[in-house]
Design a protein around this motif. Sequence first.
Motif, PDB file in Angstrom:
ATOM      1  N   ALA A 110     -46.382  68.336 -51.931  1.00  0.00           N
ATOM      2  CA  ALA A 110     -46.292  68.761 -50.458  1.00  0.00           C
ATOM      3  C   ALA A 110     -47.107  67.947 -49.561  1.00  0.00           C
ATOM      4  O   ALA A 110     -46.495  67.709 -48.319  1.00  0.00           O
ATOM      5  CB  ALA A 110     -46.670  70.312 -50.217  1.00  0.00           C
ATOM      6  N   VAL A 111     -48.312  67.753 -49.683  1.00  0.00           N
ATOM      7  CA  VAL A 111     -49.218  66.835 -48.772  1.00  0.00           C
ATOM      8  C   VAL A 111     -48.574  65.479 -48.825  1.00  0.00           C
ATOM      9  O   VAL A 111     -48.615  65.037 -47.714  1.00  0.00           O
ATOM     10  CB  VAL A 111     -50.529  66.958 -49.287  1.00  0.00           C
ATOM     11  CG1 VAL A 111     -51.466  65.950 -48.472  1.00  0.00           C
ATOM     12  CG2 VAL A 111     -51.139  68.357 -49.281  1.00  0.00           C
ATOM     13  N   ARG A 112     -48.030  64.839 -49.737  1.00  0.00           N
ATOM     14  CA  ARG A 112     -47.619  63.714 -49.851  1.00  0.00           C
ATOM     15  C   ARG A 112     -46.377  63.451 -49.016  1.00  0.00           C
ATOM     16  O   ARG A 112     -46.015  62.571 -48.116  1.00  0.00           O
ATOM     17  CB  ARG A 112     -47.306  63.056 -51.286  1.00  0.00           C
ATOM     18  CG  ARG A 112     -48.667  62.630 -52.010  1.00  0.00           C
ATOM     19  CD  ARG A 112     -48.412  62.291 -53.177  1.00  0.00           C
ATOM     20  NE  ARG A 112     -49.419  62.057 -54.244  1.00  0.00           N
ATOM     21  CZ  ARG A 112     -49.902  62.024 -55.377  1.00  0.00           C
ATOM     22  NH1 ARG A 112     -48.967  62.618 -56.192  1.00  0.00           N
ATOM     23  NH2 ARG A 112     -50.935  61.451 -55.811  1.00  0.00           N
ATOM     24  N   ARG A 159     -52.187  71.973 -42.383  1.00  0.00           N
ATOM     25  CA  ARG A 159     -51.278  71.881 -41.534  1.00  0.00           C
ATOM     26  C   ARG A 159     -49.941  71.485 -42.310  1.00  0.00           C
ATOM     27  O   ARG A 159     -48.804  72.121 -42.121  1.00  0.00           O
ATOM     28  CB  ARG A 159     -51.240  70.943 -40.274  1.00  0.00           C
ATOM     29  CG  ARG A 159     -50.141  70.989 -39.324  1.00  0.00           C
ATOM     30  CD  ARG A 159     -50.334  70.095 -38.053  1.00  0.00           C
ATOM     31  NE  ARG A 159     -49.183  70.459 -36.965  1.00  0.00           N
ATOM     32  CZ  ARG A 159     -47.975  69.824 -36.868  1.00  0.00           C
ATOM     33  NH1 ARG A 159     -47.865  68.657 -37.732  1.00  0.00           N
ATOM     34  NH2 ARG A 159     -47.292  70.035 -36.186  1.00  0.00           N
ATOM     35  N   GLY A 160     -50.052  70.390 -43.203  1.00  0.00           N
ATOM     36  CA  GLY A 160     -48.908  70.251 -43.993  1.00  0.00           C
ATOM     37  C   GLY A 160     -48.627  71.191 -44.947  1.00  0.00           C
ATOM     38  O   GLY A 160     -47.250  71.478 -45.065  1.00  0.00           O
ATOM     39  N   LEU A 161     -49.619  71.962 -45.398  1.00  0.00           N
ATOM     40  CA  LEU A 161     -49.057  73.167 -46.264  1.00  0.00           C
ATOM     41  C   LEU A 161     -48.688  74.408 -45.397  1.00  0.00           C
ATOM     42  O   LEU A 161     -47.844  75.138 -45.913  1.00  0.00           O
ATOM     43  CB  LEU A 161     -50.366  73.546 -47.189  1.00  0.00           C
ATOM     44  CG  LEU A 161     -50.857  72.591 -48.197  1.00  0.00           C
ATOM     45  CD1 LEU A 161     -52.031  73.226 -48.720  1.00  0.00           C
ATOM     46  CD2 LEU A 161     -49.842  72.254 -49.246  1.00  0.00           C
ATOM     47  N   PHE A 162     -48.896  74.183 -44.038  1.00  0.00           N
ATOM     48  CA  PHE A 162     -48.516  75.355 -43.348  1.00  0.00           C
ATOM     49  C   PHE A 162     -46.891  75.116 -42.991  1.00  0.00           C
ATOM     50  O   PHE A 162     -46.092  75.874 -43.013  1.00  0.00           O
ATOM     51  CB  PHE A 162     -49.087  75.275 -41.658  1.00  0.00           C
ATOM     52  CG  PHE A 162     -48.716  76.064 -40.761  1.00  0.00           C
ATOM     53  CD1 PHE A 162     -48.501  77.390 -40.673  1.00  0.00           C
ATOM     54  CD2 PHE A 162     -47.912  75.160 -39.804  1.00  0.00           C
ATOM     55  CE1 PHE A 162     -47.838  78.178 -39.474  1.00  0.00           C
ATOM     56  CE2 PHE A 162     -47.148  76.013 -38.590  1.00  0.00           C
ATOM     57  CZ  PHE A 162     -47.256  77.601 -38.592  1.00  0.00           C
ATOM     58  N   LEU A 163     -46.423  73.798 -42.786  1.00  0.00           N
ATOM     59  CA  LEU A 163     -45.324  73.245 -42.722  1.00  0.00           C
ATOM     60  C   LEU A 163     -44.576  73.493 -43.983  1.00  0.00           C
ATOM     61  O   LEU A 163     -43.443  74.185 -44.080  1.00  0.00           O
ATOM     62  CB  LEU A 163     -44.877  71.821 -42.425  1.00  0.00           C
ATOM     63  CG  LEU A 163     -45.784  71.324 -41.156  1.00  0.00           C
ATOM     64  CD1 LEU A 163     -45.671  70.008 -40.906  1.00  0.00           C
ATOM     65  CD2 LEU A 163     -45.221  72.282 -39.957  1.00  0.00           C
ATOM     66  N   SER A 169     -42.534  77.994 -49.659  1.00  0.00           N
ATOM     67  CA  SER A 169     -43.272  79.034 -50.051  1.00  0.00           C
ATOM     68  C   SER A 169     -44.561  78.761 -49.411  1.00  0.00           C
ATOM     69  O   SER A 169     -45.193  77.901 -49.121  1.00  0.00           O
ATOM     70  CB  SER A 169     -43.866  78.563 -51.753  1.00  0.00           C
ATOM     71  OG  SER A 169     -44.706  79.322 -52.082  1.00  0.00           O
ATOM     72  N   ALA A 170     -45.128  80.158 -49.225  1.00  0.00           N
ATOM     73  CA  ALA A 170     -46.386  80.436 -48.546  1.00  0.00           C
ATOM     74  C   ALA A 170     -47.809  80.062 -49.676  1.00  0.00           C
ATOM     75  O   ALA A 170     -48.888  80.260 -49.226  1.00  0.00           O
ATOM     76  CB  ALA A 170     -46.671  81.576 -47.893  1.00  0.00           C
ATOM     77  N   ALA A 171     -47.403  80.020 -50.645  1.00  0.00           N
ATOM     78  CA  ALA A 171     -48.529  80.244 -51.903  1.00  0.00           C
ATOM     79  C   ALA A 171     -49.619  79.075 -51.684  1.00  0.00           C
ATOM     80  O   ALA A 171     -50.981  79.568 -51.741  1.00  0.00           O
ATOM     81  CB  ALA A 171     -47.767  80.167 -53.260  1.00  0.00           C
ATOM     82  N   ALA A 172     -49.222  78.133 -51.473  1.00  0.00           N
ATOM     83  CA  ALA A 172     -50.346  76.905 -51.433  1.00  0.00           C
ATOM     84  C   ALA A 172     -51.098  77.352 -50.073  1.00  0.00           C
ATOM     85  O   ALA A 172     -52.510  76.993 -50.152  1.00  0.00           O
ATOM     86  CB  ALA A 172     -49.417  75.485 -51.229  1.00  0.00           C
ATOM     87  N   ALA A 173     -50.617  77.353 -48.957  1.00  0.00           N
ATOM     88  CA  ALA A 173     -51.462  77.638 -47.769  1.00  0.00           C
ATOM     89  C   ALA A 173     -52.196  78.844 -48.111  1.00  0.00           C
ATOM     90  O   ALA A 173     -53.554  78.831 -47.391  1.00  0.00           O
ATOM     91  CB  ALA A 173     -50.416  77.934 -46.493  1.00  0.00           C
ATOM     92  N   ASN A 174     -51.962  79.804 -48.501  1.00  0.00           N
ATOM     93  CA  ASN A 174     -52.504  80.961 -48.904  1.00  0.00           C
ATOM     94  C   ASN A 174     -53.738  80.829 -49.721  1.00  0.00           C
ATOM     95  O   ASN A 174     -54.850  81.080 -49.575  1.00  0.00           O
ATOM     96  CB  ASN A 174     -51.788  82.129 -49.361  1.00  0.00           C
ATOM     97  CG  ASN A 174     -50.633  82.583 -48.563  1.00  0.00           C
ATOM     98  OD1 ASN A 174     -50.932  82.715 -47.164  1.00  0.00           O
ATOM     99  ND2 ASN A 174     -49.905  83.536 -48.963  1.00  0.00           N
ATOM    100  N   TYR A 184     -54.530  77.002 -41.320  1.00  0.00           N
ATOM    101  CA  TYR A 184     -54.104  76.368 -40.117  1.00  0.00           C
ATOM    102  C   TYR A 184     -52.880  77.454 -39.768  1.00  0.00           C
ATOM    103  O   TYR A 184     -52.268  78.078 -40.778  1.00  0.00           O
ATOM    104  CB  TYR A 184     -53.194  75.073 -40.307  1.00  0.00           C
ATOM    105  CG  TYR A 184     -52.766  74.587 -39.300  1.00  0.00           C
ATOM    106  CD1 TYR A 184     -53.215  73.598 -38.424  1.00  0.00           C
ATOM    107  CD2 TYR A 184     -51.434  75.057 -38.950  1.00  0.00           C
ATOM    108  CE1 TYR A 184     -52.666  73.099 -37.242  1.00  0.00           C
ATOM    109  CE2 TYR A 184     -50.608  74.517 -37.688  1.00  0.00           C
ATOM    110  CZ  TYR A 184     -51.484  73.361 -36.827  1.00  0.00           C
ATOM    111  OH  TYR A 184     -50.938  73.127 -35.441  1.00  0.00           O
ATOM    112  N   PRO A 185     -52.628  77.747 -38.631  1.00  0.00           N
ATOM    113  CA  PRO A 185     -53.452  77.536 -37.428  1.00  0.00           C
ATOM    114  C   PRO A 185     -55.007  77.746 -37.574  1.00  0.00           C
ATOM    115  O   PRO A 185     -55.212  78.844 -38.059  1.00  0.00           O
ATOM    116  CB  PRO A 185     -52.769  78.079 -36.302  1.00  0.00           C
ATOM    117  CG  PRO A 185     -51.495  78.216 -36.526  1.00  0.00           C
ATOM    118  CD  PRO A 185     -51.334  78.792 -38.143  1.00  0.00           C
TER     119      PRO A 185
END
Length: 203
Positions: A110-112, A159-163, A169-174, A184-185
């Motif tokens: 996802a970051v890539r 922010r990348g994981l927020f997008l 999926s929200a799992a990575a950002a969480n 992020y924010p």
Amino acid sequence: MGRSTRHYAQLQRVADAQGDTDGWATVAPGIDERSVSPLTELGLAEAASPDAQAALSVRSGRPVLWAVRLTDDGWDALLYARTQPAPAPPVEPLAPGHQEVALRRSEMDAVRRYIGLDGQLRTPPAPGLESAVKAARFDMESNRWLVHVTDSQAQSLARGLFLERISGSAAAANRIAREFGVIYPPRQLRFTPASTRGEADAT
């Protein structure tokens, strides 16, 4: 047989000095009867017979008292060793002002994707984030990509994981917010522990 083993290095020296499968290697820096003996004992190399030495002497115009060449097993061992993965690079210490963020494979993907949109995003990835991601080391034991980032790069990564969260999926950002405090924010963190959600809903 790994790339860093003594046998591999000696096989490579003999192969380089030999030139081709029909050639012979004679005494040279790093190549002599003593240093090559481990290879001959294993059947990876063979010493020239007296007749072969005589033929080499005539061909070179000087006495050849010893020569060696790789056997089929030696050539195949060298080929096999070259297919082994390179050893993992040494762990780089954290530079001042950096933190290590461990990403799962899917999170790294996802970051890539986020970095790949640089030039199209209205808010591009932080300077240096792409280099940090390219320099990331994969740790086999933890099954994580280890990325060393500054605070601003960590925020950009989040922010990348927020997008990713908005589109999938929200799992990575969480997880990154929970385990590394990278949010992020930046001022928005609304995680309600599961044990208190019922109480909050009841009030």
